[in-house]
Design an enzyme around this catalytic site. Sequence first.
Site, PDB file in Angstrom:
ATOM      1  N   ILE A  23       0.840  -1.209   0.000  1.00  0.00           N
ATOM      2  CA  ILE A  23       0.000   0.000   0.000  1.00  0.00           C
ATOM      3  C   ILE A  23       0.870   1.253   0.000  1.00  0.00           C
ATOM      4  O   ILE A  23       0.578   2.227  -0.705  1.00  0.00           O
ATOM      5  CB  ILE A  23      -0.935  -0.011   1.236  1.00  0.00           C
ATOM      6  N   ASN A  95       2.571   4.499   7.470  1.00  0.00           N
ATOM      7  CA  ASN A  95       1.922   3.320   6.895  1.00  0.00           C
ATOM      8  C   ASN A  95       2.527   1.990   7.345  1.00  0.00           C
ATOM      9  O   ASN A  95       1.854   0.966   7.323  1.00  0.00           O
ATOM     10  CB  ASN A  95       2.016   3.476   5.357  1.00  0.00           C
ATOM     11  N   SER A 147      -6.956   0.389  10.126  1.00  0.00           N
ATOM     12  CA  SER A 147      -7.462  -0.794   9.419  1.00  0.00           C
ATOM     13  C   SER A 147      -8.919  -0.955   9.801  1.00  0.00           C
ATOM     14  O   SER A 147      -9.342  -0.495  10.865  1.00  0.00           O
ATOM     15  CB  SER A 147      -6.698  -2.039   9.867  1.00  0.00           C
ATOM     16  N   TYR A 162      -3.090  -7.396  16.567  1.00  0.00           N
ATOM     17  CA  TYR A 162      -3.197  -6.477  15.418  1.00  0.00           C
ATOM     18  C   TYR A 162      -4.417  -5.562  15.576  1.00  0.00           C
ATOM     19  O   TYR A 162      -4.305  -4.342  15.413  1.00  0.00           O
ATOM     20  CB  TYR A 162      -3.311  -7.311  14.135  1.00  0.00           C
ATOM     21  N   LYS A 166      -4.499  -1.447  15.893  1.00  0.00           N
ATOM     22  CA  LYS A 166      -5.148  -0.552  14.927  1.00  0.00           C
ATOM     23  C   LYS A 166      -6.253   0.285  15.584  1.00  0.00           C
ATOM     24  O   LYS A 166      -6.454   1.449  15.209  1.00  0.00           O
ATOM     25  CB  LYS A 166      -5.698  -1.368  13.747  1.00  0.00           C
ATOM     26  N   THR A 197      -1.894  -7.263  -1.100  1.00  0.00           N
ATOM     27  CA  THR A 197      -0.465  -6.925  -1.000  1.00  0.00           C
ATOM     28  C   THR A 197       0.271  -8.171  -0.529  1.00  0.00           C
ATOM     29  O   THR A 197      -0.347  -9.192  -0.225  1.00  0.00           O
ATOM     30  CB  THR A 197      -0.235  -5.818   0.040  1.00  0.00           C
TER      31      THR A 197
HETATM   32  N1  LIG Z   1      -3.084  -5.503   3.169  1.00  0.00           N
HETATM   33  C1  LIG Z   1      -4.180  -5.347   3.880  1.00  0.00           C
HETATM   34  O1  LIG Z   1      -5.171  -6.096   3.722  1.00  0.00           O
HETATM   35  C2  LIG Z   1      -4.284  -4.238   4.890  1.00  0.00           C
HETATM   36  C3  LIG Z   1      -5.553  -3.863   5.367  1.00  0.00           C
HETATM   37  C4  LIG Z   1      -5.653  -2.836   6.295  1.00  0.00           C
HETATM   38  C5  LIG Z   1      -4.524  -2.179   6.747  1.00  0.00           C
HETATM   39  N2  LIG Z   1      -3.297  -2.577   6.277  1.00  0.00           N
HETATM   40  C6  LIG Z   1      -2.133  -1.870   6.808  1.00  0.00           C
HETATM   41  O2  LIG Z   1      -1.469  -1.227   5.735  1.00  0.00           O
HETATM   42  C7  LIG Z   1      -0.080  -1.087   6.040  1.00  0.00           C
HETATM   43  C8  LIG Z   1       0.734  -1.598   4.877  1.00  0.00           C
HETATM   44  O3  LIG Z   1       0.395  -2.950   4.704  1.00  0.00           O
HETATM   45  P1  LIG Z   1       0.717  -3.762   3.379  1.00  0.00           P
HETATM   46  O4  LIG Z   1      -0.393  -4.711   3.170  1.00  0.00           O
HETATM   47  O5  LIG Z   1       1.124  -2.849   2.296  1.00  0.00           O
HETATM   48  O6  LIG Z   1       1.940  -4.625   3.940  1.00  0.00           O
HETATM   49  P2  LIG Z   1       3.383  -4.931   3.377  1.00  0.00           P
HETATM   50  O7  LIG Z   1       3.931  -5.976   4.288  1.00  0.00           O
HETATM   51  O8  LIG Z   1       3.331  -5.192   1.914  1.00  0.00           O
HETATM   52  O9  LIG Z   1       4.121  -3.538   3.622  1.00  0.00           O
HETATM   53  C9  LIG Z   1       4.496  -3.143   4.912  1.00  0.00           C
HETATM   54  C10 LIG Z   1       5.675  -2.220   4.782  1.00  0.00           C
HETATM   55  O10 LIG Z   1       6.102  -1.804   6.080  1.00  0.00           O
HETATM   56  C11 LIG Z   1       7.513  -1.953   6.153  1.00  0.00           C
HETATM   57  N3  LIG Z   1       7.950  -2.142   7.524  1.00  0.00           N
HETATM   58  C12 LIG Z   1       7.707  -3.188   8.323  1.00  0.00           C
HETATM   59  N4  LIG Z   1       8.325  -3.024   9.488  1.00  0.00           N
HETATM   60  C13 LIG Z   1       8.959  -1.824   9.432  1.00  0.00           C
HETATM   61  C14 LIG Z   1       9.763  -1.093  10.346  1.00  0.00           C
HETATM   62  N5  LIG Z   1      10.035  -1.567  11.569  1.00  0.00           N
HETATM   63  N6  LIG Z   1      10.256   0.099   9.954  1.00  0.00           N
HETATM   64  C15 LIG Z   1      10.008   0.578   8.707  1.00  0.00           C
HETATM   65  N7  LIG Z   1       9.239  -0.073   7.809  1.00  0.00           N
HETATM   66  C16 LIG Z   1       8.733  -1.263   8.172  1.00  0.00           C
HETATM   67  C17 LIG Z   1       7.780  -3.178   5.314  1.00  0.00           C
HETATM   68  O11 LIG Z   1       9.141  -3.279   4.944  1.00  0.00           O
HETATM   69  C18 LIG Z   1       6.860  -2.925   4.137  1.00  0.00           C
HETATM   70  O12 LIG Z   1       7.472  -2.044   3.213  1.00  0.00           O
HETATM   71  C19 LIG Z   1       0.127  -1.843   7.358  1.00  0.00           C
HETATM   72  O13 LIG Z   1       0.119  -0.922   8.434  1.00  0.00           O
HETATM   73  C20 LIG Z   1      -1.078  -2.755   7.437  1.00  0.00           C
HETATM   74  O14 LIG Z   1      -1.408  -3.112   8.745  1.00  0.00           O
HETATM   75  C21 LIG Z   1      -3.146  -3.580   5.362  1.00  0.00           C
END
Ligand SMILES: NC(=O)c1ccc[n+]([C@@H]2O[C@H](COP(=O)([O-])OP(=O)(O)OC[C@H]3O[C@@H](n4cnc5c(N)ncnc54)[C@H](O)[C@@H]3O)[C@@H](O)[C@H]2O)c1
Length: 255
Positions: A23, A95, A147, A162, A166, A197
């Site tokens: 995202i 994010n 989320s 989680y 959130k 993702t």
């Molecule tokens: N994918 C979904 O269904 C969904 C739904 C709701 C919310 N989210 C939220 O969206 C955000 C992004 O999720 P995504 O699905 O793109 O996940 P993803 O795992 O593809 O991306 C997460 C990113 O965060 C980075 N990251 C992790 N730990 C880190 C740290 N300690 N310091 C710096 N960067 C760090 C990772 O390297 C990665 O680039 C998250 O907060 C997740 O909880 C995701």
Amino acid sequence: MSIIDKFRLNGKKVFITGGSRGIGKSVALGLAEAGADIAVIARGIEAAEETAHELEQKGVKAIAVKADVTVPDQVESMMKQVLSAFGTVDVAFNNAGTAVVEKSEEMSYEGLTSVINLNLVGLFLTCQAAAKVMIVNKRGSIINMASMSAHVVNVPQTTANYNASKAGVVQLTKCLAVEWAPHNVRVNSISPGYTLTELAKSFSEDLMAQWIERIPMKRMADPEELQGAVLFLAGEASSYCTGTDIIIDGGYTIW
Ligand SMILES: NC(=O)c1ccc[n+]([C@@H]2O[C@H](COP(=O)([O-])OP(=O)(O)OC[C@H]3O[C@@H](n4cnc5c(N)ncnc54)[C@H](O)[C@@H]3O)[C@@H](O)[C@H]2O)c1
């Protein structure tokens, strides 16, 4: 200013944590199309640099910064690098986040604290770092990644760690919005539903099929479908909006 101009981010300086994939990367591409210069913050510098190069193809400035957002010294150093490259920060998209599935009665201390520490504590640290600059500037927009799990209990997977993190993000966002409103610093959050993702794909196909069955729109989100909400919150179009959470979930939380 025309309404279309209120959605433009020409020359605005933005940092995005976890901006090298998922995202974060998709939103980075969207905000770059709207004219923003982007600092891609990630733990792995190579992926961040690749994303920064892709962003530059859109005619904006982009930098890659290596930082683990759970480490205060690294957040401080990250901000120094962003300020040295861009001079200021107008928009922060906090994010970075993760999920660990464990039954609560069996949850390890690590499973609990690693998720809370990244999703809530790390997010606070980058909010704070951004606000220190924005308060001096007397303007800024902070957008936090919550989320739909802040609002409902996901099933059948067990992610109390989680979901609680959130829910904390939504309340933290409201608290910071009240504290920083006098400084013209707005703080809002987005609450996506299931989004395709790497994080979501780490779950089984069978589980994803169960999720889709419960989503009124009968599909998961493409990460691109979150760009619009972040763009709205980033710029002038949302100038009277603070402490708000925008749910983007294909209708999941309606019923
Ligand atoms: N994918 C979904 O269904 C969904 C739904 C709701 C919310 N989210 C939220 O969206 C955000 C992004 O999720 P995504 O699905 O793109 O996940 P993803 O795992 O593809 O991306 C997460 C990113 O965060 C980075 N990251 C992790 N730990 C880190 C740290 N300690 N310091 C710096 N960067 C760090 C990772 O390297 C990665 O680039 C998250 O907060 C997740 O909880 C995701």
